[in-house]
Design a protein around this motif. Structure first.
Motif, PDB file in Angstrom:
ATOM      1  N   LEU A 179      11.563  -9.345   0.879  1.00 29.17           N
ATOM      2  CA  LEU A 179      12.458  -9.272  -0.265  1.00 29.17           C
ATOM      3  C   LEU A 179      11.711  -9.660  -1.531  1.00 29.17           C
ATOM      4  O   LEU A 179      11.806  -8.998  -2.569  1.00 29.17           O
ATOM      5  N   LYS A 180      10.911 -10.721  -1.420  1.00 28.81           N
ATOM      6  CA  LYS A 180      10.106 -11.158  -2.575  1.00 28.81           C
ATOM      7  C   LYS A 180       9.102 -10.094  -2.973  1.00 28.81           C
ATOM      8  O   LYS A 180       8.759  -9.953  -4.139  1.00 28.81           O
ATOM      9  N   ALA A 181       8.622  -9.338  -1.975  1.00 28.20           N
ATOM     10  CA  ALA A 181       7.653  -8.282  -2.267  1.00 28.20           C
ATOM     11  C   ALA A 181       8.343  -6.995  -2.711  1.00 28.20           C
ATOM     12  O   ALA A 181       7.717  -5.948  -2.821  1.00 28.20           O
ATOM     13  N   GLY A 182       9.644  -7.061  -2.946  1.00 28.67           N
ATOM     14  CA  GLY A 182      10.360  -5.915  -3.470  1.00 28.67           C
ATOM     15  C   GLY A 182      10.834  -4.924  -2.420  1.00 28.67           C
ATOM     16  O   GLY A 182      11.191  -3.790  -2.749  1.00 28.67           O
ATOM     17  N   VAL A 183      10.830  -5.307  -1.175  1.00 29.29           N
ATOM     18  CA  VAL A 183      11.316  -4.411  -0.134  1.00 29.29           C
ATOM     19  C   VAL A 183      12.671  -4.921   0.366  1.00 29.29           C
ATOM     20  O   VAL A 183      12.778  -6.048   0.837  1.00 29.29           O
ATOM     21  N   ARG A 240       0.834  -1.206   0.000  1.00 34.49           N
ATOM     22  CA  ARG A 240       0.000   0.000   0.000  1.00 34.49           C
ATOM     23  C   ARG A 240       0.869   1.255   0.000  1.00 34.49           C
ATOM     24  O   ARG A 240       0.565   2.243  -0.662  1.00 34.49           O
ATOM     25  N   LEU A 241       1.984   1.196   0.731  1.00 34.03           N
ATOM     26  CA  LEU A 241       2.864   2.362   0.819  1.00 34.03           C
ATOM     27  C   LEU A 241       3.766   2.482  -0.397  1.00 34.03           C
ATOM     28  O   LEU A 241       4.404   3.511  -0.604  1.00 34.03           O
ATOM     29  N   GLY A 242       3.858   1.426  -1.167  1.00 36.85           N
ATOM     30  CA  GLY A 242       4.826   1.397  -2.256  1.00 36.85           C
ATOM     31  C   GLY A 242       6.251   1.436  -1.721  1.00 36.85           C
ATOM     32  O   GLY A 242       7.146   2.034  -2.312  1.00 36.85           O
ATOM     33  N   ALA A 243       6.456   0.800  -0.598  1.00 41.02           N
ATOM     34  CA  ALA A 243       7.759   0.849   0.068  1.00 41.02           C
ATOM     35  C   ALA A 243       8.800   0.035  -0.697  1.00 41.02           C
ATOM     36  O   ALA A 243       8.488  -0.997  -1.281  1.00 41.02           O
ATOM     37  N   VAL A 244      10.015   0.534  -0.716  1.00 44.43           N
ATOM     38  CA  VAL A 244      11.101  -0.225  -1.341  1.00 44.43           C
ATOM     39  C   VAL A 244      12.204  -0.583  -0.356  1.00 44.43           C
ATOM     40  O   VAL A 244      13.016  -1.455  -0.608  1.00 44.43           O
ATOM     41  N   SER A 245      12.226   0.130   0.776  1.00 44.85           N
ATOM     42  CA  SER A 245      13.291  -0.215   1.714  1.00 44.85           C
ATOM     43  C   SER A 245      12.795  -0.149   3.157  1.00 44.85           C
ATOM     44  O   SER A 245      11.920   0.641   3.485  1.00 44.85           O
ATOM     45  N   ALA A 246      13.365  -1.003   3.955  1.00 49.27           N
ATOM     46  CA  ALA A 246      13.007  -1.020   5.366  1.00 49.27           C
ATOM     47  C   ALA A 246      14.257  -1.233   6.208  1.00 49.27           C
ATOM     48  O   ALA A 246      15.197  -1.897   5.771  1.00 49.27           O
ATOM     49  N   VAL A 247      14.261  -0.605   7.370  1.00 54.50           N
ATOM     50  CA  VAL A 247      15.308  -0.922   8.346  1.00 54.50           C
ATOM     51  C   VAL A 247      14.653  -1.732   9.447  1.00 54.50           C
ATOM     52  O   VAL A 247      13.487  -1.551   9.767  1.00 54.50           O
ATOM     53  N   LYS A 248      15.443  -2.615  10.019  1.00 55.64           N
ATOM     54  CA  LYS A 248      14.846  -3.515  10.986  1.00 55.64           C
ATOM     55  C   LYS A 248      15.721  -3.584  12.225  1.00 55.64           C
ATOM     56  O   LYS A 248      16.932  -3.735  12.152  1.00 55.64           O
ATOM     57  N   SER A 249      15.066  -3.433  13.345  1.00 58.19           N
ATOM     58  CA  SER A 249      15.747  -3.615  14.625  1.00 58.19           C
ATOM     59  C   SER A 249      15.521  -5.069  15.012  1.00 58.19           C
ATOM     60  O   SER A 249      14.459  -5.617  14.783  1.00 58.19           O
ATOM     61  N   LYS A 250      16.547  -5.668  15.569  1.00 54.66           N
ATOM     62  CA  LYS A 250      16.541  -7.116  15.826  1.00 54.66           C
ATOM     63  C   LYS A 250      15.213  -7.629  16.380  1.00 54.66           C
ATOM     64  O   LYS A 250      14.693  -7.138  17.365  1.00 54.66           O
ATOM     65  N   SER A 251      14.684  -8.651  15.728  1.00 54.28           N
ATOM     66  CA  SER A 251      13.441  -9.242  16.202  1.00 54.28           C
ATOM     67  C   SER A 251      13.447 -10.736  15.946  1.00 54.28           C
ATOM     68  O   SER A 251      13.467 -11.184  14.803  1.00 54.28           O
ATOM     69  N   MET A 252      13.466 -11.515  17.001  1.00 47.31           N
ATOM     70  CA  MET A 252      13.441 -12.961  16.828  1.00 47.31           C
ATOM     71  C   MET A 252      12.086 -13.405  16.306  1.00 47.31           C
ATOM     72  O   MET A 252      11.975 -14.409  15.616  1.00 47.31           O
TER      73      MET A 252
END
Ligand code: SF4
Lengths: 190, 243, 475
Positions: free
Chosen positions: C125-129, C101-113
């Protein structure tokens, strides 16, 4: 515990966590701040929180920064509220904010969000300078939460020492994402 | 004071000298020892491999053999731990049995624990044949029956400066029952680490209260050709000191 | 995530043979372990605090969804959006939906098990982010194309040389950097990604039912950056992370940080209550919290309920002799060590992780350090019981027969006699050592030898007869 003892404890705990704590008389702040900034070699850009300051203090800090050759960047206010100039903010090597309350038990600063409170100034630059009053010291988090009651900010961060990591061979290294140095000036009222 | 000896199948099979020494020590200290001959194995191997039916059978058999005993003394920690801490929970659906097992557990002790807590032995004489000695405090001694520092104290009295505490003594030796054969590579690694710690003490005797650990350690030492080290139950050293 | 045929023996044997790995894991685990020990000792009342923490979590696990629903209500009242995900697939779909919905291409991630648990990175990654891990340890293993090997110190298995080499190859930094230099390279690289990211993805260490707040605890500050800079935040939160009240945070935080690293508190604890408010200059404009069940509510109903109390502090890993000998990868799960031995089979099936319950010597050290007093050794035992049940009647019978024999005094004695003879004789034994458990035993040990002298029973009888010829009255 008396107020003085609580403050003593805060200083001990904060120092143990790697925060540089300096107690200064209000009148001396300019000199001490200038001395600290004078050591600073990198970019001459300082990020400052726009609001939250006690009467007149922000202006005197700005004056010190100017005298040390620093440019100042702050979140600007327009119709939609405050926003940062991300380029200038990104260039800042020093960030200065006011902190209302801090906790003796863990040596933590309590930084809260609000319009113009400038949390990013204490997060992005290499050096974080934080100013507080001596009577802002509380014993522990429980006391703070009690005071805050239902009025929780959108974000409240307990900051305890510099940003650090032990992810490579458990070797403690500071400044990985946030500031590598945190200096807390505690202003005595007299 | 009268006790019934829980020999344990490990002692029955491999450690007659430890069992004999335990009897001698207990008698020397004024304890009357009985040996119920119908006893077999406490069932721990089944308990720990998830075969509760087998564990229950042997628990019931052990209960039958020892129910009349005033006090039960086991000469290996893990077996004492099994009777003390694990029997009752095998019978969640039978409150009556649970009670009986709990009662049995409460009057069952590991050998050294018994000397310390019940007989109240505070002091051991000097051992006539001093040699550098260390102590393997097994996991079940420490965290199963909760005995810390007692055997060490006795050893220090018997051997004074010849008693050398084992570095990293709270770490598991890697036996772990079925673990020793299910994951022999990891077991072997932990064994090697333990033996390394033992050799750094320069000890020629290793005492323990857990016969399974002793089996694992001594056979491992033999594989490595560590011929100069003897692995003994604490009772054997005490028997020597009390002679 | 699921492994079709995980073989822990094989994986652990290989890991044990890797000396670099062993040294790296041992070094960090030892440091964390002793840190925890002294931090616990220095805190008066730590044992009582553990009891208290357990009781708070008991309350939650007794009624998981009630607390979760209240959390969601409060979150929405504060302007956030709550989503419910029954399983990994639903969780991933929700996140993908938001990203699309956002048309997002990049994300940062803080550690999450929890994100690891549902394999979120792969899906995005498959969804293009493009997702960048921002915890230094996670960043390192992401660059290396590996999986975390510790829930708190994910790159515990790598030494400095390996990281320097990796940064040199992947980021073009000068070769042979020291730790300080490597950290600076990471700072620069990751700062750019933070500033550019469309979405910040986090987990949560705690979710406060009373206020709809989530708390994120980091030392590096990446948790604070991930939730301050990107315009949208998505937090993936297992419903076991809920605590009843904001006040509970005080004690639970103490338990977490002291148990995890031995710190009094981590450098940054951020408590987030809703998105950015009017006029503010930081924080996400949209805050989504995905509440993930993925088997948790069924856990709450059964004998492993206390696993839901886990704080993911890693203390049990650091205390575990097996984990320390093999490191995390051999477990082939996001959750290694004692807590993983239990959680992996419970979350992904005992058939997928059939031998993890065996990765435990029952030494009991983990239970001694677990802040929540989770009876981990007992849980290993219970899983072994479940496995026996799964194996069916025939296997159970096979295990039972020796118990029946052993419970019969005469047969037991006869059996022992035979064994004694076998073990005393050289040739009989060497035949035995060639197969099954005996072969495994002899990998690092000789066969046991019965001690010298008469066996105990004969000695005892002899003695009872004594001079007066008495016999034992018992028998
Ligand atoms: S099981 Fe206990 S010790 Fe292990 S990670 Fe969870 S809370 Fe920590």
């Amino acid at each position: 515990m008396s107020k003085a003892e609580v403050l003593e404890r805060y200083i001990r705990m904060a120092q143990a966590a790697g925060t540089v704590v300096e107690r200064v008389a209000k009148a001396e702040l300019s000199v001490r701040l200038a001395a600290l900034l004078g050591e600073e070699e990198s970019s001459k850009m300082a990020a400052l929180s726009a609001s939250g300051w006690p009467e007149g203090l922000r202006e005197s800090v700005e004056a010190v920064l100017a005298s040390c050759g620093f440019e100042v960047t702050m979140a600007r206010k327009d119709q939609s509220g405050y926003s940062w100039d991300r380029v200038r903010l990104g260039a800042a090597s020093v960030g200065i904010v006011w902190c209302e309350k801090y906790l003796a038990e863990t040596g933590s600063l309590v930084l809260t969000t609000g319009p113009g409170m400038g949390g990013l100034a204490s997060l992005l630059p290499e050096i974080s300078i934080v100013l507080s009053d001596a009577d802002g010291c509380l014993e522990e988090l429980a006391e703070y939460l009690h005071l805050a009651g239902a009025a929780l900010p959108a974000r409240m961060t307990l900051v305890t020492g510099p940003s650090r990591t032990g992810d490579i061979e458990a070797t403690m290294t500071t400044g990985v994402h946030g500031p590598g140095k945190v200096v807390h000036f505690i202003l005595d009222v007299d | 004071m009268k006790i019934s000896l829980l020999l344990t199948c490990t002692a029955d099979l491999l450690y007659p000298a430890s069992a004999r020494a335990s009897v001698e020590v207990l008698e020397k200290l004024g304890v009357e020892v009985k040996f119920p001959r119908l006893q077999t194995c406490c069932g721990q191997p089944w308990l720990n491999t998830g075969n509760l039916e087998g564990a229950r059978r042997l628990a019931l058999h052990t209960l039958e053999v020892f129910e009349d005993a005033q006090t039960v003394v086991a000469i290996s920690s893990s077996c004492a731990d099994t009777v003390r801490n694990h029997y009752a929970e095998l019978f969640p659906d039978s409150p009556a049995l649970r009670d009986r097992f709990e009662a049995l557990g409460q009057r069952t002790y590991e050998f050294c624990q018994f000397l310390h807590l019940v007989v109240g032995i505070k002091k051991m004489p000097r051992h006539p044949d001093p040699a550098r000695t260390t102590y393997h405090s097994s996991c079940r001694t420490l965290r199963g029956i909760g005995l810390r520092g007692v055997a060490e104290e006795y050893l220090a009295q018997m051997f004074v400066e010849d008693f050398v505490p084992l570095p990293e003594q709270e770490t598991c030796c890697g036996f772990g029952g079925s673990f020793s054969v299910k994951l022999p590579e990891v077991s072997g690694r932990l064994l090697a680490d333990k033996l390394k710690n033992i050799t750094t003490t320069g000890a020629t005797r290793v005492a323990s209260l857990d016969l399974s650990c002793l089996t694992h350690l001594s056979t491992g030492a033999r594989r490595l050709g560590l011929a100069g080290i003897r692995f003994l139950h604490l009772a054997e050293l005490m028997a020597g000191a009390l002679k | 995530m699921m492994k079709a045929s995980h073989n822990f023996r094989k994986a652990s044997a290989a890991a044990v043979a890797d000396e670099v790995l062993g040294a790296a894991v041992e070094k960090t685990a030892t440091l964390l372990f002793s840190g925890r020990a002294s931090a616990a000792a220095r805190y008066p009342g730590f044992e009582e605090l553990r009891d208290w923490g357990r009781s708070r979590k008991m309350e939650v696990s007794g009624d998981l969804w009630r607390f979760a629903r209240r959390f969601a209500d409060r979150l929405e009242a504060a302007g956030g959006v709550a989503h419910y995900a029954r399983d990994a697939r639903e969780a991933v779909e929700i996140v993908e939906g938001i990203a699309r919905r956002l048309g997002a291409v990049s994300a940062v991630k803080s550690k999450s098990m929890t994100a690891e648990e549902v394999s979120l990175n792969e899906a995005l990654l498959k969804a293009g982010v493009a997702v960048t891990e921002t915890d230094l340890g996670e960043f390192i293993i992401q660059l290396a194309g590996e999986k975390p090997s510790h829930i708190v110190a994910p790159a515990i298995h790598k030494n400095r040389e390996q990281v320097a080499d990796l940064f040199h190859k992947a980021l073009g930094s000068p070769p042979g950097l020291d730790v300080g230099g490597l950290v600076q390279v990471a700072r620069k690289t990751l700062r750019e990604r933070f500033l550019a990211a469309d979405i910040g993805i986090t987990g949560a260490n705690f979710a406060v039912s009373e206020t709809g707040s989530i708390a994120i605890v980091t030392n590096e500050g990446n948790g604070r950056l991930t939730t301050a800079l990107p315009p949208v935040q998505i937090a993936l939160v297992g419903i076991d992370k809920i605590i009843p009240k904001l006040y509970d945070l005080t004690g639970i935080l103490t338990l977490l940080t002291r148990s995890a690293t031995g710190q009094v508190v981590s450098s940054y604890v951020t408590v987030i209550t809703g998105p950015r408010r009017e006029g503010e200059e930081e924080g996400p404009r949209e805050l989504h919290v995905v509440l993930l069940d993925n088997g948790r509510s069924s856990l709450a109903a059964g004998q492993f309920r206390e696993m839901l109390h886990c704080l993911h502090c890693g203390a049990c890993l650091n205390s575990c002799p097996v984990y320390r000998a093999v490191g995390g990868h051999a477990y082939e799960s996001v959750y290694p060590g004692p807590m993983g031995d239990v959680l992996s089979p419970l979350l992904w099936g005992l058939d997928a992780y059939a031998d993890l319950p065996d990765a435990c010597t029952l030494c009991g050290r983990c239970a001694e350090v677990c802040p929540m007093r989770i009876p981990l050794p007992e849980f290993h035992r219970r899983l072994r019981v479940l496995r026996t049940d799964l194996k069916g009647k025939k296997a159970a019978w096979k295990a039972l027969v020796p118990a029946i024999l052993a419970g019969h005094p005469m047969l037991y004695r006869a059996g022992l006699k035979g064994m004694r003879r076998l073990l005393s004789s050289g040739p009989g034994l060497s035949g035995l050592l060639k197969a099954g458990p005996a072969k495994a035993w002899s990998l690092c040990r000789e066969a046991p030898r019965p001690g010298e002298g008469p066996d105990f029973r004969s000695w005892w009888e002899q003695r009872q007869k004594g001079p007066k010829g008495d016999t034992d009255e018992q028998g």
